[in-house]
Scaffold this motif. Structure first.
Motif, PDB file in Angstrom:
ATOM      1  N   LEU A  46       0.821  -1.211   0.000  1.00 23.19           N
ATOM      2  CA  LEU A  46       0.000   0.000   0.000  1.00 23.19           C
ATOM      3  C   LEU A  46       0.851   1.256   0.000  1.00 23.19           C
ATOM      4  O   LEU A  46       0.528   2.246  -0.676  1.00 23.19           O
ATOM      5  CB  LEU A  46      -0.939  -0.012   1.205  1.00 23.19           C
ATOM      6  N   ALA A  47       1.955   1.246   0.741  1.00 19.59           N
ATOM      7  CA  ALA A  47       2.852   2.402   0.744  1.00 19.59           C
ATOM      8  C   ALA A  47       3.456   2.616  -0.635  1.00 19.59           C
ATOM      9  O   ALA A  47       3.579   3.753  -1.118  1.00 19.59           O
ATOM     10  CB  ALA A  47       3.948   2.213   1.796  1.00 19.59           C
ATOM     11  N   HIS A  48       3.846   1.517  -1.276  1.00 25.98           N
ATOM     12  CA  HIS A  48       4.404   1.603  -2.635  1.00 25.98           C
ATOM     13  C   HIS A  48       3.377   2.178  -3.607  1.00 25.98           C
ATOM     14  O   HIS A  48       3.688   3.078  -4.397  1.00 25.98           O
ATOM     15  CB  HIS A  48       4.839   0.207  -3.090  1.00 25.98           C
ATOM     16  N   VAL A  49       2.155   1.652  -3.551  1.00 29.20           N
ATOM     17  CA  VAL A  49       1.116   2.106  -4.470  1.00 29.20           C
ATOM     18  C   VAL A  49       0.771   3.569  -4.238  1.00 29.20           C
ATOM     19  O   VAL A  49       0.597   4.340  -5.193  1.00 29.20           O
ATOM     20  CB  VAL A  49      -0.137   1.213  -4.342  1.00 29.20           C
ATOM     21  N   ARG A 133      -8.515  -5.709   3.710  1.00 31.76           N
ATOM     22  CA  ARG A 133      -8.330  -4.272   3.956  1.00 31.76           C
ATOM     23  C   ARG A 133      -7.475  -3.645   2.862  1.00 31.76           C
ATOM     24  O   ARG A 133      -7.727  -2.517   2.430  1.00 31.76           O
ATOM     25  CB  ARG A 133      -7.705  -4.049   5.337  1.00 31.76           C
ATOM     26  N   MET A 134      -6.461  -4.364   2.413  1.00 35.74           N
ATOM     27  CA  MET A 134      -5.592  -3.857   1.360  1.00 35.74           C
ATOM     28  C   MET A 134      -6.363  -3.631   0.066  1.00 35.74           C
ATOM     29  O   MET A 134      -6.222  -2.586  -0.587  1.00 35.74           O
ATOM     30  CB  MET A 134      -4.448  -4.848   1.141  1.00 35.74           C
ATOM     31  N   VAL A 135      -7.214  -4.589  -0.311  1.00 35.95           N
ATOM     32  CA  VAL A 135      -7.995  -4.470  -1.541  1.00 35.95           C
ATOM     33  C   VAL A 135      -8.936  -3.266  -1.463  1.00 35.95           C
ATOM     34  O   VAL A 135      -9.061  -2.490  -2.421  1.00 35.95           O
ATOM     35  CB  VAL A 135      -8.764  -5.781  -1.808  1.00 35.95           C
ATOM     36  N   ARG A 136      -9.577  -3.091  -0.325  1.00 37.68           N
ATOM     37  CA  ARG A 136     -10.459  -1.931  -0.170  1.00 37.68           C
ATOM     38  C   ARG A 136      -9.683  -0.631  -0.282  1.00 37.68           C
ATOM     39  O   ARG A 136     -10.134   0.329  -0.923  1.00 37.68           O
ATOM     40  CB  ARG A 136     -11.193  -1.997   1.170  1.00 37.68           C
ATOM     41  N   ALA A 137      -8.513  -0.575   0.324  1.00 39.81           N
ATOM     42  CA  ALA A 137      -7.696   0.643   0.288  1.00 39.81           C
ATOM     43  C   ALA A 137      -7.243   0.963  -1.132  1.00 39.81           C
ATOM     44  O   ALA A 137      -7.229   2.128  -1.546  1.00 39.81           O
ATOM     45  CB  ALA A 137      -6.491   0.485   1.210  1.00 39.81           C
ATOM     46  N   ALA A 228      19.006 -18.254  -7.403  1.00 39.33           N
ATOM     47  CA  ALA A 228      19.966 -17.214  -7.773  1.00 39.33           C
ATOM     48  C   ALA A 228      19.318 -16.154  -8.652  1.00 39.33           C
ATOM     49  O   ALA A 228      19.669 -14.966  -8.568  1.00 39.33           O
ATOM     50  CB  ALA A 228      21.162 -17.840  -8.484  1.00 39.33           C
ATOM     51  N   ALA A 229      18.363 -16.567  -9.488  1.00 48.60           N
ATOM     52  CA  ALA A 229      17.707 -15.610 -10.383  1.00 48.60           C
ATOM     53  C   ALA A 229      16.985 -14.517  -9.612  1.00 48.60           C
ATOM     54  O   ALA A 229      16.912 -13.368 -10.058  1.00 48.60           O
ATOM     55  CB  ALA A 229      16.732 -16.338 -11.302  1.00 48.60           C
ATOM     56  N   THR A 230      16.445 -14.858  -8.438  1.00 46.67           N
ATOM     57  CA  THR A 230      15.732 -13.850  -7.656  1.00 46.67           C
ATOM     58  C   THR A 230      16.681 -12.800  -7.087  1.00 46.67           C
ATOM     59  O   THR A 230      16.230 -11.721  -6.692  1.00 46.67           O
ATOM     60  CB  THR A 230      14.967 -14.492  -6.486  1.00 46.67           C
ATOM     61  N   MET A 231      17.981 -13.124  -7.055  1.00 49.78           N
ATOM     62  CA  MET A 231      18.958 -12.216  -6.448  1.00 49.78           C
ATOM     63  C   MET A 231      19.808 -11.468  -7.465  1.00 49.78           C
ATOM     64  O   MET A 231      20.703 -10.712  -7.097  1.00 49.78           O
ATOM     65  CB  MET A 231      19.852 -13.004  -5.474  1.00 49.78           C
ATOM     66  N   ARG A 232      19.539 -11.687  -8.754  1.00 51.97           N
ATOM     67  CA  ARG A 232      20.236 -10.898  -9.758  1.00 51.97           C
ATOM     68  C   ARG A 232      19.902  -9.427  -9.546  1.00 51.97           C
ATOM     69  O   ARG A 232      18.743  -9.088  -9.281  1.00 51.97           O
ATOM     70  CB  ARG A 232      19.817 -11.323 -11.159  1.00 51.97           C
ATOM     71  N   PRO A 233      20.879  -8.527  -9.663  1.00 51.35           N
ATOM     72  CA  PRO A 233      20.629  -7.120  -9.311  1.00 51.35           C
ATOM     73  C   PRO A 233      19.389  -6.514  -9.954  1.00 51.35           C
ATOM     74  O   PRO A 233      18.614  -5.827  -9.297  1.00 51.35           O
ATOM     75  CB  PRO A 233      21.908  -6.424  -9.781  1.00 51.35           C
ATOM     76  N   ALA A 234      19.173  -6.792 -11.234  1.00 49.03           N
ATOM     77  CA  ALA A 234      18.034  -6.170 -11.924  1.00 49.03           C
ATOM     78  C   ALA A 234      16.705  -6.686 -11.395  1.00 49.03           C
ATOM     79  O   ALA A 234      15.700  -5.959 -11.413  1.00 49.03           O
ATOM     80  CB  ALA A 234      18.135  -6.419 -13.428  1.00 49.03           C
ATOM     81  N   ILE A 235      16.671  -7.932 -10.927  1.00 46.85           N
ATOM     82  CA  ILE A 235      15.444  -8.508 -10.389  1.00 46.85           C
ATOM     83  C   ILE A 235      15.336  -8.252  -8.896  1.00 46.85           C
ATOM     84  O   ILE A 235      14.242  -8.004  -8.370  1.00 46.85           O
ATOM     85  CB  ILE A 235      15.387 -10.019 -10.680  1.00 46.85           C
ATOM     86  N   ALA A 236      16.452  -8.294  -8.190  1.00 48.97           N
ATOM     87  CA  ALA A 236      16.423  -8.111  -6.733  1.00 48.97           C
ATOM     88  C   ALA A 236      15.768  -6.802  -6.338  1.00 48.97           C
ATOM     89  O   ALA A 236      15.080  -6.724  -5.313  1.00 48.97           O
ATOM     90  CB  ALA A 236      17.845  -8.182  -6.173  1.00 48.97           C
ATOM     91  N   GLN A 237      15.938  -5.765  -7.149  1.00 47.81           N
ATOM     92  CA  GLN A 237      15.370  -4.469  -6.797  1.00 47.81           C
ATOM     93  C   GLN A 237      13.851  -4.416  -6.960  1.00 47.81           C
ATOM     94  O   GLN A 237      13.215  -3.453  -6.542  1.00 47.81           O
ATOM     95  CB  GLN A 237      16.039  -3.361  -7.624  1.00 47.81           C
ATOM     96  N   MET A 238      13.248  -5.467  -7.537  1.00 50.23           N
ATOM     97  CA  MET A 238      11.798  -5.486  -7.713  1.00 50.23           C
ATOM     98  C   MET A 238      11.055  -5.938  -6.459  1.00 50.23           C
ATOM     99  O   MET A 238       9.904  -5.560  -6.247  1.00 50.23           O
ATOM    100  CB  MET A 238      11.416  -6.402  -8.876  1.00 50.23           C
ATOM    101  N   TRP A 239      11.706  -6.755  -5.625  1.00 56.48           N
ATOM    102  CA  TRP A 239      11.014  -7.293  -4.454  1.00 56.48           C
ATOM    103  C   TRP A 239      10.735  -6.171  -3.459  1.00 56.48           C
ATOM    104  O   TRP A 239      11.638  -5.477  -3.013  1.00 56.48           O
ATOM    105  CB  TRP A 239      11.838  -8.410  -3.801  1.00 56.48           C
ATOM    106  N   GLY A 240       9.485  -5.972  -3.147  1.00 61.39           N
ATOM    107  CA  GLY A 240       9.087  -4.868  -2.278  1.00 61.39           C
ATOM    108  C   GLY A 240       9.036  -3.543  -3.000  1.00 61.39           C
ATOM    109  O   GLY A 240       8.762  -2.504  -2.382  1.00 61.39           O
ATOM    110  N   ASN A 241       9.285  -3.578  -4.287  1.00 60.07           N
ATOM    111  CA  ASN A 241       9.301  -2.357  -5.097  1.00 60.07           C
ATOM    112  C   ASN A 241       8.485  -2.589  -6.373  1.00 60.07           C
ATOM    113  O   ASN A 241       8.936  -2.309  -7.470  1.00 60.07           O
ATOM    114  CB  ASN A 241      10.748  -1.973  -5.425  1.00 60.07           C
ATOM    115  N   GLY A 242       7.303  -3.136  -6.172  1.00 58.27           N
ATOM    116  CA  GLY A 242       6.426  -3.478  -7.287  1.00 58.27           C
ATOM    117  C   GLY A 242       6.022  -4.934  -7.283  1.00 58.27           C
ATOM    118  O   GLY A 242       4.913  -5.278  -7.677  1.00 58.27           O
ATOM    119  N   TRP A 243       6.933  -5.815  -6.845  1.00 64.87           N
ATOM    120  CA  TRP A 243       6.637  -7.239  -6.714  1.00 64.87           C
ATOM    121  C   TRP A 243       6.638  -7.595  -5.232  1.00 64.87           C
ATOM    122  O   TRP A 243       7.618  -7.326  -4.522  1.00 64.87           O
ATOM    123  CB  TRP A 243       7.677  -8.090  -7.428  1.00 64.87           C
TER     124      TRP A 243
END
Length: 277
Positions: A46-49, A133-137, A228-243
Motif C-alpha cells: 500500500l505504501a508503494h502504491v 483491507r488492502m484491496v479496499r484501500a 539465484a535468479a531472484t537475487m540478480r541485481p536487476a530482479i532483486a530491486q523489484m522485491w518490495g518495489n512493485g513485486w
C-alpha cells in the motif's frame, strides 16, 4: 493382468491422516508469524502504491514481451488506468477448507478433489490476513484490483463467489478476473499478464509463487539457479518495489530440492564426536 506385488483380494492402502496438521499448514493457516508476514507485505504494498499514485510511473511492473531476467524491460504505461494484479489462492484468499480436507485424509493434492473444492468450497475460505483491507484501500485510491489465478475458467462463477466470500469484493471475468483456460497457455500466466498490461498500468503485483511474477522463473531451471535468479541485481530491486511475495510453505514451485541443492557443500556441519573439541 495383475501387477507384480498386488493381490486381487488385498485392499488398496489407505493414507493415514496425521495426528496434527503438517508443519507447513500449521505455519500458514495457524501461526501469528505467517499473519504478521502477510500484514507486513500488504502494508508495504500500500505504501508503494500510494507513492506511485502521486508520481505516476512511466512503466508498469509487468515484464515486456522478449524481456529476460538479466534484461528486465517493462511494459510502458502510457495513459492507461492504474491497477494492481494478484494471484488468488494463498495470496489474497486462504483455502482453509480444502487444506483441512487434505490434512485429515492424508491424501495430499488431488485434482478431482480440487475441482470439487473450486465448485463448492466458497463457505470455507478466508482472506489472507490484511488482504481484504488492502484491496479496499487500493480501490479507494482509484487503483483497479485484478485477479490472475490458475483456478479454471470452467469454474468461473463459484470462483467469483469465493472471492466475494473472502471479503475481496466483486470480480468480473475477462475484466478484473483472469483464469487458467482463458488462453492457450494453460497454467502459465505471461499471456494473461500481457492482456492485463495492454489495458492497465500495473503498479504492483502480489503472489505466493515466482510464476505469479514471470513464467521465466519456471519451466526447468535447477533449484539453485532459480534461487539465484531472484537475487540478480536487476530482479532483486523489484522485491518490495512493485513485486510482493506472500509466504506459502504448504505447496507450490518453491518446495523442491534435494540435500545437494538446498545445503551447499561448503556450508555443512556435523556434531563433533564425543571427546572432540
Amino acid at each position: 493382468m495383475m501387477l507384480a506385488g498386488c493381490s486381487a483380494d488385498r485392499p488398496a492402502a489407505v493414507p493415514v491422516a496425521p495426528e496434527t496438521p503438517p508443519a507447513g499448514m500449521q505455519y500458514l493457516y495457524g501461526s501469528g508469524e505467517a499473519s504478521a508476514l502477510s500484514l507486513q507485505a500488504y502494508q508495504a504494498l500500500l505504501a508503494h502504491v500510494a507513492a506511485k499514485v502521486k508520481a505516476r510511473p512511466a512503466d508498469s511492473v509487468i515484464l515486456a514481451e522478449g524481456a529476460g531476467l538479466d534484461d528486465p524491460r517493462f511494459v510502458p504505461c502510457g495513459a492507461k488506468p492504474l491497477a494492481a494484479v494478484f494471484d488468488v489462492d494463498e495470496t489474497v484468499m486462504l483455502n482453509i477448507g480444502y487444506e483441512y480436507h487434505a490434512a485429515r485424509t492424508g491424501r495430499g493434492f488431488d485434482t478431482a478433489a480440487w475441482d470439487a473444492w473450486e465448485r463448492t468450497g466458497e463457505a470455507a475460505v478466508a482472506p489472507v490476513p490484511g488482504a481484504d483491507r488492502m484491496v479496499r484501500a487500493l480501490r479507494q485510491m482509484g487503483v483497479t484490483v485484478v485477479f490472475n489465478t490458475n483456478r479454471t475458467a470452467g469454474n468461473v462463477e463459484p470462483t467469483v463467489r469465493a472471492i466475494k466470500a473472502a471479503g475481496l469484493g466483486d470480480a468480473v471475468h475477462g475484466q478484473t478476473l483472469f483464469l487458467s483456460g482463458d488462453d492457450a497457455m494453460g497454467s502459465r500466466k505471461d499471456g494473461r499478464r500481457a492482456t492485463i498490461a495492454a489495458r492497465y498500468c500495473v503498479i504492483a503485483m502480489g503472489g505466493d509463487q515466482l510464476g505469479d511474477f514471470s513464467d521465466l522463473f519456471n519451466g526447468g531451471p535447477p533449484v539453485t539457479a532459480r534461487r539465484a535468479a531472484t537475487m540478480r541485481p536487476a530482479i532483486a530491486q523489484m522485491w518490495g518495489n512493485g513485486w510482493f511475495v506472500l509466504p506459502n510453505p504448504v505447496y507450490g514451485s518453491g518446495l523442491k530440492g534435494g540435500f545437494d541443492e538446498v545445503f551447499p557443500l561448503d556450508k555443512r556441519w556435523a556434531a563433533p564426536a564425543d571427546g572432540e573439541k
